[in-house]
Design a protein around this motif. Structure first.
Motif, mmCIF file in Angstrom:
data_model
loop_
_atom_site.group_PDB
_atom_site.id
_atom_site.type_symbol
_atom_site.label_atom_id
_atom_site.label_comp_id
_atom_site.label_asym_id
_atom_site.label_seq_id
_atom_site.Cartn_x
_atom_site.Cartn_y
_atom_site.Cartn_z
ATOM 1 N N PRO B 147 28.044 8.606 -32.020
ATOM 2 C CA PRO B 147 29.372 8.005 -32.150
ATOM 3 C C PRO B 147 29.812 7.240 -30.912
ATOM 4 C CG PRO B 147 29.550 10.382 -31.803
ATOM 5 C CD PRO B 147 28.083 10.077 -31.953
ATOM 6 N N LYS B 148 30.489 6.124 -31.155
ATOM 7 C CA LYS B 148 31.088 5.334 -30.076
ATOM 8 C C LYS B 148 32.584 5.235 -30.340
ATOM 9 C CE LYS B 148 27.555 2.307 -30.686
ATOM 10 N NZ LYS B 148 26.489 3.261 -31.025
ATOM 11 N N GLU B 149 33.359 5.431 -29.310
ATOM 12 C CA GLU B 149 34.819 5.448 -29.424
ATOM 13 C C GLU B 149 35.320 4.266 -30.245
ATOM 14 O OE1 GLU B 149 36.604 6.319 -25.639
ATOM 15 O OE2 GLU B 149 38.595 5.800 -26.400
ATOM 16 N N GLY B 150 36.241 4.544 -31.152
ATOM 17 C CA GLY B 150 36.844 3.488 -31.946
ATOM 18 C C GLY B 150 36.146 3.210 -33.259
ATOM 19 N N GLU B 151 34.954 3.772 -33.447
ATOM 20 C CA GLU B 151 34.240 3.566 -34.711
ATOM 21 C C GLU B 151 34.883 4.388 -35.836
ATOM 22 O OE1 GLU B 151 29.690 2.319 -33.654
ATOM 23 O OE2 GLU B 151 30.093 4.476 -33.789
ATOM 24 N N THR B 152 34.529 4.020 -37.065
ATOM 25 C CA THR B 152 35.022 4.745 -38.239
ATOM 26 C C THR B 152 33.938 5.683 -38.766
ATOM 27 O OG1 THR B 152 36.498 2.940 -38.881
ATOM 28 C CG2 THR B 152 35.908 4.536 -40.589
ATOM 29 N N LEU B 153 34.313 6.953 -38.863
ATOM 30 C CA LEU B 153 33.431 8.007 -39.381
ATOM 31 C C LEU B 153 33.957 8.462 -40.735
ATOM 32 C CD1 LEU B 153 31.401 10.497 -39.166
ATOM 33 C CD2 LEU B 153 33.225 11.655 -37.900
ATOM 34 N N VAL B 154 33.088 8.515 -41.731
ATOM 35 C CA VAL B 154 33.467 9.073 -43.032
ATOM 36 C C VAL B 154 32.679 10.360 -43.245
ATOM 37 C CG1 VAL B 154 33.346 8.748 -45.533
ATOM 38 C CG2 VAL B 154 34.215 6.919 -44.073
ATOM 39 N N VAL B 155 33.381 11.397 -43.683
ATOM 40 C CA VAL B 155 32.815 12.730 -43.831
ATOM 41 C C VAL B 155 33.022 13.206 -45.253
ATOM 42 C CG1 VAL B 155 32.803 15.065 -42.920
ATOM 43 C CG2 VAL B 155 33.595 13.175 -41.471
ATOM 44 N N ALA B 156 31.921 13.429 -45.966
ATOM 45 C CA ALA B 156 32.021 13.995 -47.315
ATOM 46 C C ALA B 156 32.229 15.505 -47.214
ATOM 47 C CB ALA B 156 30.767 13.674 -48.106
ATOM 48 N N ALA B 157 32.713 16.120 -48.301
ATOM 49 C CA ALA B 157 32.981 17.566 -48.319
ATOM 50 C C ALA B 157 33.752 17.959 -47.064
ATOM 51 C CB ALA B 157 31.681 18.363 -48.455
ATOM 52 N N ALA B 158 34.845 17.238 -46.829
ATOM 53 C CA ALA B 158 35.534 17.302 -45.537
ATOM 54 C C ALA B 158 36.210 18.636 -45.259
ATOM 55 C CB ALA B 158 36.568 16.177 -45.446
ATOM 56 N N SER B 159 36.511 19.401 -46.291
ATOM 57 C CA SER B 159 37.151 20.696 -46.043
ATOM 58 C C SER B 159 36.115 21.805 -45.935
ATOM 59 C CB SER B 159 38.147 21.020 -47.153
ATOM 60 O OG SER B 159 37.461 21.279 -48.370
ATOM 61 N N GLY B 160 34.851 21.480 -46.131
ATOM 62 C CA GLY B 160 33.799 22.494 -46.145
ATOM 63 C C GLY B 160 33.352 22.902 -44.757
ATOM 64 N N ALA B 161 32.379 23.786 -44.736
ATOM 65 C CA ALA B 161 31.944 24.401 -43.481
ATOM 66 C C ALA B 161 31.373 23.371 -42.524
ATOM 67 C CB ALA B 161 30.891 25.474 -43.778
ATOM 68 N N VAL B 162 30.615 22.423 -43.034
ATOM 69 C CA VAL B 162 30.023 21.405 -42.176
ATOM 70 C C VAL B 162 31.014 20.266 -41.944
ATOM 71 C CG1 VAL B 162 28.148 19.719 -41.957
ATOM 72 C CG2 VAL B 162 27.679 21.983 -42.910
ATOM 73 N N GLY B 163 31.539 19.714 -43.039
ATOM 74 C CA GLY B 163 32.398 18.533 -42.942
ATOM 75 C C GLY B 163 33.608 18.734 -42.053
ATOM 76 N N SER B 164 34.215 19.912 -42.123
ATOM 77 C CA SER B 164 35.419 20.143 -41.326
ATOM 78 C C SER B 164 35.110 20.055 -39.836
ATOM 79 C CB SER B 164 36.036 21.506 -41.672
ATOM 80 O OG SER B 164 35.132 22.549 -41.376
ATOM 81 N N VAL B 165 33.940 20.509 -39.440
ATOM 82 C CA VAL B 165 33.563 20.440 -38.026
ATOM 83 C C VAL B 165 33.173 19.009 -37.646
ATOM 84 C CG1 VAL B 165 31.953 21.279 -36.266
ATOM 85 C CG2 VAL B 165 32.880 22.855 -37.981
ATOM 86 N N VAL B 166 32.435 18.322 -38.522
ATOM 87 C CA VAL B 166 32.054 16.930 -38.248
ATOM 88 C C VAL B 166 33.294 16.102 -37.904
ATOM 89 C CG1 VAL B 166 31.109 14.800 -39.238
ATOM 90 C CG2 VAL B 166 30.007 16.994 -39.730
ATOM 91 N N GLY B 167 34.297 16.205 -38.758
ATOM 92 C CA GLY B 167 35.481 15.378 -38.566
ATOM 93 C C GLY B 167 36.259 15.721 -37.309
ATOM 94 N N GLN B 168 36.358 17.002 -37.015
ATOM 95 C CA GLN B 168 37.121 17.399 -35.823
ATOM 96 C C GLN B 168 36.381 17.025 -34.540
ATOM 97 O OE1 GLN B 168 39.590 21.278 -36.385
ATOM 98 N NE2 GLN B 168 37.862 21.501 -37.759
ATOM 99 N N VAL B 169 35.060 17.152 -34.546
ATOM 100 C CA VAL B 169 34.296 16.690 -33.379
ATOM 101 C C VAL B 169 34.441 15.174 -33.266
ATOM 102 C CG1 VAL B 169 31.989 16.490 -32.342
ATOM 103 C CG2 VAL B 169 32.682 18.634 -33.428
ATOM 104 N N GLY B 170 34.436 14.499 -34.415
ATOM 105 C CA GLY B 170 34.636 13.049 -34.405
ATOM 106 C C GLY B 170 35.961 12.656 -33.772
ATOM 107 N N LYS B 171 37.028 13.383 -34.075
ATOM 108 C CA LYS B 171 38.333 13.090 -33.449
ATOM 109 C C LYS B 171 38.256 13.309 -31.936
ATOM 110 C CE LYS B 171 41.460 11.707 -34.757
ATOM 111 N NZ LYS B 171 41.690 10.241 -34.840
ATOM 112 N N ILE B 172 37.625 14.391 -31.513
ATOM 113 C CA ILE B 172 37.490 14.645 -30.076
ATOM 114 C C ILE B 172 36.739 13.489 -29.402
ATOM 115 C CG2 ILE B 172 36.347 16.162 -28.378
ATOM 116 C CD1 ILE B 172 36.980 18.520 -30.323
ATOM 117 N N LYS B 173 35.778 12.889 -30.125
ATOM 118 C CA LYS B 173 34.972 11.788 -29.565
ATOM 119 C C LYS B 173 35.658 10.428 -29.707
ATOM 120 C CE LYS B 173 30.970 14.312 -29.072
ATOM 121 N NZ LYS B 173 30.179 14.385 -27.861
#
Lengths: 344, 344
Positions: B147-173
């Motif tokens: 990931p590079k700052e400012g990019e758009t990340l799309v996460v499927a199954a976003a409330s699930g065990a994997v997706g929820s972490v992907v998205g939150q790490v993405g926000k931190i990045k």
């Protein structure tokens, strides 16, 4: 002075093809070129490169590059000689590489022209083994393919401008190299002249079985520039952690409709997941355009020393470019296809 | 002493499912466990993790891991307490993480058991946000997604065990993060609790349009764990040089036949080529199994400080595991699904 106008002949895109291009999609035009202005050069084309990617430029479907517009000169890489120069950086007689298109002459402001690289034995090689196709082969194999000694590499269109270099670099890197080509003559050339370990004929009825036999240890790297039935035969043979650089998909370039079902869309993502495969498309000048030095320092000595062999399919005369290009998409060429536009 | 036998309850694979699993594919068995030998530990399962990959293990189609055999205990990650130890490295009362499967007890020689990682607030987190799903999210996003700052990340199954972490790490990045989830309740949770920028409901009739609107700058990283219609909507929105880490394809796990045509197989390679996309499947412990230290040093503080939130869907009692697992494949869970097998 203006009596002495230069006559340019050029092919423009007359219409967009539906399916395979036909001669009617191209129109040969003659035009008188204006006098040179300061800062310009007049170029005379020696060689025009014909490459599969040009089919994409003839369509206006979204792609990685803008399409050629109707009535615009067909795009293409060339080697040219500077005929007249009013540009401080170029002298009469210089040889330059550029994207000046399907025409006998071109007026340029010098941007996007590069001198013919040093150490090239003959100018047309700057369009093939030491040009875009060779660099596509080298960068895709080394940077995306990431070869490790002893692995099995499969190369589609193995006798072509890209495939022939992929396989020979693969041999230098210690890989087992299996080519795929159309017909016994090309297959023989790939093994006997280029030194691949094996070459499988995709026109044979036993193609998929032949490929499986030639890849007894599975496939670790598949260099993709074909698609279609060739990829269908490759897919089940891919090993875990295989890498698939994708620089072209010529089998589908003339497709107009999707084939009949069933819908096999999900098979590829499933294969990438279960076998943990990396598949990556690339366009060499966009993705590796800053690595010319790396490319030349590796390849020029290999070519000079005969470690990398190559074959050119030279068509004489610009007027034959459309016919040669149409044949290229059907696999009629044998080696890197170039048009000799004028004498050196 | 042998009067005092421990009774183990376990689910074995009774038959392989055709399409969606049914309760009949599982069989609950009771068995008396033998006395411990030297070098062994007796474990009592506290929590069993239920994860989509288990569907693959129920089939004998070729995959990245061997299938569960008929009459064999269903595979699964667990947190267990050491009830008795004749092993020098483990003491009674220790908490351990392992792959001991769908059962209340297990005798182990200690191989493949690891102590519960230090700093974990509650044992079940070792199966979710700080276990395999969390590590899948972290490694796939950082090492394949790049990931590079400012990019758009799309996460499927976003409330699930994997997706929820992907998205939150993405926000931190520093990414713009768009989730995809099933139903308004999950979508609300993803935005309001997890802090994604937006979340699109894949059950809505306007899903594809909604996703396009939420991704006005296109998609630079798509974290794939779903496939099917979700990927169909994502594909046209992918930007040049997008990255697609693939850790799962749950939409297709229960598929028995290919869908009706036309055959869209060629669309994906064509997209990867024309947009120069990298798509890569991975299995976290196989491909990044040596990076636990990197994972814990980043994630444990984030979880402790509340920067990464998570939600568990706890099912009480081993006997309910089959029903919960069948529901997981249909998206019925909300958060990381774990079975509480016994009290701490």
């Amino acid at each position: 002075m203006s009596q002495d106008l230069t006559l340019n002949q050029r092919f423009v895109l007359a219409s967009r093809p539906t399916g395979a291009p036909t001669p009617e999609n191209f129109r040969l035009e003659r035009e008188a070129l204006p006098d040179l202005e300061d800062g310009q050069v007049l170029l005379r084309t020696l060689y025009l490169s014909l490459d599969p990617y040009m089919r994409g430029r003839m369509s206006d479907a979204p792609s990685y590059a803008a399409p050629v517009e109707i009535d615009e000169v067909m795009t293409g890489g060339t080697v040219s000689r500077v005929q007249t120069s009013k540009h401080p950086k170029f002298r009469e007689g210089d040889l330059v590489v550029g994207m000046t298109g399907w025409q006998t002459h071109c007026i340029s402001d010098g941007s996007n022209l590069t001198p013919l690289p040093a150490g090239i034995p003959s100018p047309s090689m700057a369009l093939g083994v030491l040009g875009m196709p060779g660099m596509t082969a080298y960068m895709g194999l080394t940077h995306i393919g990431q070869p490790k000694e002893g692995e099995t590499l499969v190369v589609a269109a193995a006798s072509g401008a890209v495939g022939s270099v992929v396989g020979q670099v693969g041999k230098i890197k210690g890989l087992k190299v299996v080519g795929i080509a159309g017909g016994p003559e090309k297959c023989r050339y790939v093994v006997e002249e280029l030194g691949f370990d094996a070459c499988v004929d995709h026109k044979s009825e036993t193609f998929a079985d032949d490929l499986a036999k030639a890849c007894a240890q599975g496939i670790d790297i598949y260099f993709e520039n074909v698609g279609g039935k060739v990829f269908d035969a490759v897919m089940p043979l891919l090993n875990a952690r295989a890498r698939i650089p994708v620089c072209g998909l010529i089998a589908g370039y003339n497709a107009t409709d999707l084939p009949e079902g069933p819908d096999r869309f999900a098979l590829l993502p499933r294969t990438l997941l279960t076998k943990r495969i990396r598949m990556q498309g690339f366009i060499v000048f966009d993705d590796f355009g800053d690595r010319h030095a790396e490319f030349f320092s590796a390849m020029v000595p290999w070519v000079r020393d005969g470690k990398i062999k190559f074959r050119e399919d030279v068509v004489d005369g610009l007027e034959r470019a459309p016919e040669a290009f149409i044949g290229l998409l059907q696999g009629h060429n044998f080696g890197k296809l170039v048009v000799k536009v004028s004498d050196a």
